[in-house]
Design an enzyme around this catalytic site. Structure first.
Site, PDB file in Angstrom:
ATOM      1  N   GLU A  44     -23.498 -70.017 -46.281  1.00 38.95           N
ATOM      2  CA  GLU A  44     -24.673 -70.384 -45.488  1.00 38.95           C
ATOM      3  C   GLU A  44     -25.323 -71.611 -46.119  1.00 38.95           C
ATOM      4  O   GLU A  44     -26.121 -71.501 -47.038  1.00 38.95           O
ATOM      5  CB  GLU A  44     -25.670 -69.218 -45.433  1.00 38.95           C
ATOM      6  CG  GLU A  44     -25.191 -68.006 -44.670  1.00 38.95           C
ATOM      7  CD  GLU A  44     -25.219 -68.218 -43.164  1.00 38.95           C
ATOM      8  OE1 GLU A  44     -25.993 -69.078 -42.689  1.00 38.95           O
ATOM      9  OE2 GLU A  44     -24.453 -67.531 -42.459  1.00 38.95           O
ATOM     10  N   ASP A  93     -21.851 -76.499 -59.044  1.00 38.72           N
ATOM     11  CA  ASP A  93     -22.706 -75.311 -59.157  1.00 38.72           C
ATOM     12  C   ASP A  93     -22.788 -74.857 -60.608  1.00 38.72           C
ATOM     13  O   ASP A  93     -22.295 -75.516 -61.524  1.00 38.72           O
ATOM     14  CB  ASP A  93     -22.164 -74.185 -58.262  1.00 38.72           C
ATOM     15  CG  ASP A  93     -22.218 -74.553 -56.793  1.00 38.72           C
ATOM     16  OD1 ASP A  93     -23.114 -75.313 -56.409  1.00 38.72           O
ATOM     17  OD2 ASP A  93     -21.345 -74.077 -56.034  1.00 38.72           O
ATOM     18  N   LYS A 360      18.060 -86.018 -47.615  1.00 39.33           N
ATOM     19  CA  LYS A 360      19.303 -86.707 -47.952  1.00 39.33           C
ATOM     20  C   LYS A 360      19.009 -88.173 -48.206  1.00 39.33           C
ATOM     21  O   LYS A 360      18.349 -88.840 -47.407  1.00 39.33           O
ATOM     22  CB  LYS A 360      20.297 -86.602 -46.796  1.00 39.33           C
ATOM     23  CG  LYS A 360      21.659 -87.219 -47.088  1.00 39.33           C
ATOM     24  CD  LYS A 360      22.261 -87.901 -45.877  1.00 39.33           C
ATOM     25  CE  LYS A 360      21.559 -89.172 -45.517  1.00 39.33           C
ATOM     26  NZ  LYS A 360      21.760 -90.294 -46.493  1.00 39.33           N
ATOM     27  N   CYS A 438      23.372 -93.068 -42.875  1.00 34.05           N
ATOM     28  CA  CYS A 438      22.668 -92.538 -41.703  1.00 34.05           C
ATOM     29  C   CYS A 438      23.554 -91.566 -40.925  1.00 34.05           C
ATOM     30  O   CYS A 438      23.090 -90.524 -40.448  1.00 34.05           O
ATOM     31  CB  CYS A 438      22.216 -93.682 -40.802  1.00 34.05           C
ATOM     32  SG  CYS A 438      21.083 -94.843 -41.590  1.00 34.05           S
TER      33      CYS A 438
END
Length: 526
Positions: A44, A93, A360, A438
């Site tokens: 909150e 904090d 790859k 490729c």
């Protein structure tokens, strides 16, 4: 007496501002608990103290009915006054050491950590858990740091290894990226994985929070209950004979099933990739438009992403996301990744967005992803000496990226993070044609599609992104092209690179199980 460990699996962080119109916060909370939430943090940021306390007290009351602990964000006074189980602290904090003095001995204390140093401090201070993130971009809170990304979690988890401090990831986690988040977030040695995820908007923003929580819980439970190893399901021993036998079975599956191989590739080699796919008897589809990807991922057997010219990054990101959602294999070919800063950034974005099944690349490309200076890139080519220990490189990269890694070269190295294989087929003419690497990616993708077809889907969610023996699939794709190159080079009609390319496609077309069995050269290194 040590306090019992809290169940971090599905950690709900509240946010009343995200509720859908007409949905009551307490009604939504109870429904989410019924759906399987295991821990609640009351957050909150805009409420005054009185309102915050009222929300906290009522939240604790509801959660107590389901034996689910409640933590309070930041406010130790609200934690004490409401009877909550503990607090979650931010980096600005109160220090954990002071919070320990003020809270009961059995209080749960968690803290946010966005980097290794913060995690180390939290661990040394005795935090019960760290909240790691933000993992993805989120609108649930204003981010004060850059998005960490899935692949940024590993180093933090490594810091926590061997300690009782546990971990959850937070930030933009939804059902559509949850498996990617948990699978990809792993320490480099794979010894430590997330204990759960923290979710906000997927549950709080839902009109059906029970169903939303139940869906998330199912995915989390499946992942936590499955093997935390690489995405591959071994179907037999890892001996050369068994591996080649597995390759032959996948080869036959391609011939029988003709899987669709969706390819997003560079515009230099697109025709060769389509032809080599057809030669294997798979079916290519070359599509790049992001709007098509959701539909294509439903029919495609596997996806190849080759970013040699990086003109379709949006399509690559969308395609990978949808193939992950459909649990279909993805082969990533980071062509020339080490050549420019843009390519490195693009590869990082891609690998943080979706989970690759196989990566790859040549030595320079693998070296760039690994972070090594031993082998560098010059354009799409590798320069420099070979790695001093290539088996170590591919194995560690496979473990880090949670996938199978293939490094091509004079010898090809393949690893799933556990086993390392060296393949020694191929002809030197492969180095003298455009797109040999490729085309190898297309072949690997076809074998990955076959591996998934060969592994039946489980009746229930199994926590994996892909099913099938992807190590054998990667080996199969490389062997298919390299063995075919040997037959092509031996032909009397081949006189150089110009006649070699069509002959190579012919010989992939003419491959047989007998040729694969007789020619395959595989060594098991690890």
């Amino acid at each position: 007496m040590p306090k019992p460990p809290v169940d971090l699996a599905l950690y709900l962080v509240t946010g009343r501002g995200l509720l859908p119109p007409g949905k009551d916060y307490y009604e939504s909370l109870e429904e989410s608990l019924q759906g399987g939430v295991t821990l609640v943090q009351v957050r909150e940021k805009k409420a005054d103290t009185a309102e915050f306390l009222e929300v906290a007290v009522r939240t604790v009351g509801i959660c107590n009915k389901y034996n689910v602990p409640v933590l309070i964000n930041d406010r130790i006074d609200i934690c004490l006054a409401s009877g909550a189980a503990g607090v979650h602290l931010g980096q600005t904090d109160m220090p954990i050491s002071i919070a320990r003095q003020l809270l009961p001995k059995d209080a749960i204390i968690g803290i946010s950590a966005g980097n290794v140093d913060e995690a180390r401090v939290a661990r040394d201070a005795g935090a019960d858990y760290v909240g790691i993130g933000a993992l993805w971009w989120t609108e649930s809170k204003q981010l004060v740091k850059d998005v960490l990304g899935v692949r940024g979690v590993g180093a933090i988890l490594d810091v926590l290894a061997g300690s009782p401090t546990r971990s959850v990831a937070i930030g933009g986690i939804k059902s559509t990226n949850l498996l990617r988040s948990m699978h990809g977030a792993v320490g480099p040695d794979s010894s430590r994985t997330l204990d759960g995820v923290a979710v906000i908007s997927e549950i709080v923003g839902s009109t059906t929070p029970k169903a939303a929580a139940a869906n998330l819980k199912k995915l989390i439970t499946a992942f936590l209950g499955s093997s935390p190893s690489i995405i591959t399901i071994a179907s037999g021993p890892r001996t050369p004979e068994a591996l080649v036998s597995g390759v032959v079975k996948l080869f036959q599956t391609i011939r029988e099933e003709t899987p669709i191989i969706h390819q997003i590739t560079n515009n230099v080699t697109i025709n060769s990739l389509a032809n080599i796919t057809i030669a294997l008897r798979a079916s290519p589809i070359m599509a790049t438009t992001p709007a098509e990807m959701e539909d294509l991922a439903k029919i495609g057997g596997a996806l190849l992403v080759n970013f040699g010219t990086i003109t379709d990054k949006a399509g690559m990101l969308a395609a990978g996301h949808h193939y992950n959602r459909n649990k279909k294999p993805i082969v990533f070919d980071p062509v020339g990744v080490g050549a420019t800063a843009y390519r490195k950034a693009a590869a990082k974005e891609i690998l943080n967005t979706w989970q690759a099944t196989v990566i790859k690349g040549n030595g320079g490309e693998i070296g760039s992803l690994y972070g090594s200076s031993e082998v560098a890139s010059r354009g799409v080519d590798s320069v420099g000496q070979a790695f001093s220990d290539p088996a170590k490189v591919v194995r560690e990269l496979a473990r880090r990226e949670r996938c199978v890694v293939v490094m091509t070269g004079k010898h090809d190295y393949v690893s799933d993070g556990e086993h390392v294989l060296r393949l020694s087929n191929g002809h030197e003419l492969l180095e003298n044609i455009t797109g040999a690497g490729c085309m190898a990616g297309s072949c690997v993708a076809a074998f990955c599609a076959a591996a998934r077809l060969a592994q039946p889907e489980p009746k229930d969610e199994d926590g994996r992104l892909v099913r099938g023996d992807m190590l054998v699939a990667a080996i199969g794709g490389i062997l298919a092209l390299s063995i075919a190159s040997e037959f092509a080079a031996a032909r009397t009609d081949v006189h150089g690179s110009g006649t070699f390319l069509p002959a190579l496609i012919d010989e992939v077309y003419n491959l047989t199980p007998e040729k694969l069995l007789s020619k395959a050269k595989i060594e098991v290194l690890q």
